[in-house]
Design a protein around this motif. Sequence first.
Motif, PDB file in Angstrom:
ATOM      1  N   ASN A   1     -66.129  36.787 -46.356  1.00  0.00           N
ATOM      2  CA  ASN A   1     -65.384  37.302 -47.504  1.00  0.00           C
ATOM      3  C   ASN A   1     -65.740  38.758 -47.795  1.00  0.00           C
ATOM      4  OD1 ASN A   1     -63.486  35.467 -48.554  1.00  0.00           O
ATOM      5  ND2 ASN A   1     -65.119  34.158 -49.326  1.00  0.00           N
ATOM      6  N   GLU A   2     -66.963  39.141 -47.455  1.00  0.00           N
ATOM      7  CA  GLU A   2     -67.393  40.526 -47.665  1.00  0.00           C
ATOM      8  C   GLU A   2     -66.675  41.495 -46.735  1.00  0.00           C
ATOM      9  OE1 GLU A   2     -71.584  40.285 -47.203  1.00  0.00           O
ATOM     10  OE2 GLU A   2     -71.946  39.535 -49.234  1.00  0.00           O
ATOM     11  N   LYS A   3     -66.045  40.939 -45.688  1.00  0.00           N
ATOM     12  CA  LYS A   3     -65.306  41.758 -44.724  1.00  0.00           C
ATOM     13  C   LYS A   3     -63.835  41.938 -45.134  1.00  0.00           C
ATOM     14  CE  LYS A   3     -68.861  41.859 -41.886  1.00  0.00           C
ATOM     15  NZ  LYS A   3     -69.596  43.111 -41.563  1.00  0.00           N
ATOM     16  N   ILE A   4     -63.486  41.400 -46.293  1.00  0.00           N
ATOM     17  CA  ILE A   4     -62.115  41.515 -46.803  1.00  0.00           C
ATOM     18  C   ILE A   4     -62.168  42.331 -48.097  1.00  0.00           C
ATOM     19  CG2 ILE A   4     -60.039  40.267 -47.494  1.00  0.00           C
ATOM     20  CD1 ILE A   4     -61.438  37.750 -46.289  1.00  0.00           C
ATOM     21  N   THR A   5     -61.370  43.366 -48.195  1.00  0.00           N
ATOM     22  CA  THR A   5     -61.425  44.251 -49.363  1.00  0.00           C
ATOM     23  C   THR A   5     -60.043  44.386 -49.992  1.00  0.00           C
ATOM     24  OG1 THR A   5     -63.129  45.526 -48.206  1.00  0.00           O
ATOM     25  CG2 THR A   5     -62.185  46.492 -50.210  1.00  0.00           C
TER      26      THR A   5
END
Length: 283
Positions: free
Chosen positions: A29-33
């Motif tokens: 999820n941290e790779k989605i902005t």
Amino acid sequence: MAEITFQNKEDASQFHKYIQHQVQTKSLNEKITLLNEDDHKAKVKIDRDILELVEASKAAFLQFIIKIKLHDWFKMILKEKYFYEDEDEIQQILEIIHSIIEGEREDLEALIHDSNMNQQMEKAVSQIFDEQHSFSFDSFVRFRMRSYMEQLEKYVEISIDEYKMEQEYQMFIQTLRQFLTDRTPKFNQLHLLFEDGVTFFDEHFSEIRRAELVRMIDRKLLSNHPVYIDSVTIAPLLSITPSAIYLYVDDVEEPLVRTIQNIFEERVRLRSKDDFHQHKKNG
């Protein structure tokens, strides 16, 4: 990184939520902005180096279109092309549309050729993700989904026709219910056997012949509703106005059965044809 640009911030936010639901792991999820560019436009950035994330994005994009945008587009067509404004009417037509898409109305689905919309959409989504790292959602809709959007209009058109027919049917039913008001029943009970047509029997299970039924029909009923009234079954029932109607039928979804139920409501009792034959045998 891949970027998907949305002209509507709410669309971007909804899509972002769908991806997070698909992934469900904090590290991915941290790779989605989600980036808000201005008061209207927003972007969703996705790390394309992670195959799992790309596949999750495809699935999320497809679900976002089917579960969110499809409803919006149908509503837009109803308002902009067919000029519907009443929200209750719009909602009723949308319910018919979704019942077709979900396979609940095969009779209406048969009127739409090449109706596998989800398969078409899945192909279009897969192509855009494979061919381009970054793209505009609104351009995708405008250019890649032109034939798809035209097909949506077929669903709307058929559903409007069905809605109008249902409205006419409900008015017809209400008129007949009104006709029953204050009428004195000529029979306490009627028994109708649905077998090779409909046969009437009185409360003693003696058959009422067709000629006798015809004599009982209120002529005002046929003159006031010449097109809609079924003179074989509905007209005699309305004219006799029995206190209780027993229908002996195997298929309770048969249109005539449903119409009798809608008109006479609590007076109707459903029984199987076996019940009728057993009664005749024992009687």
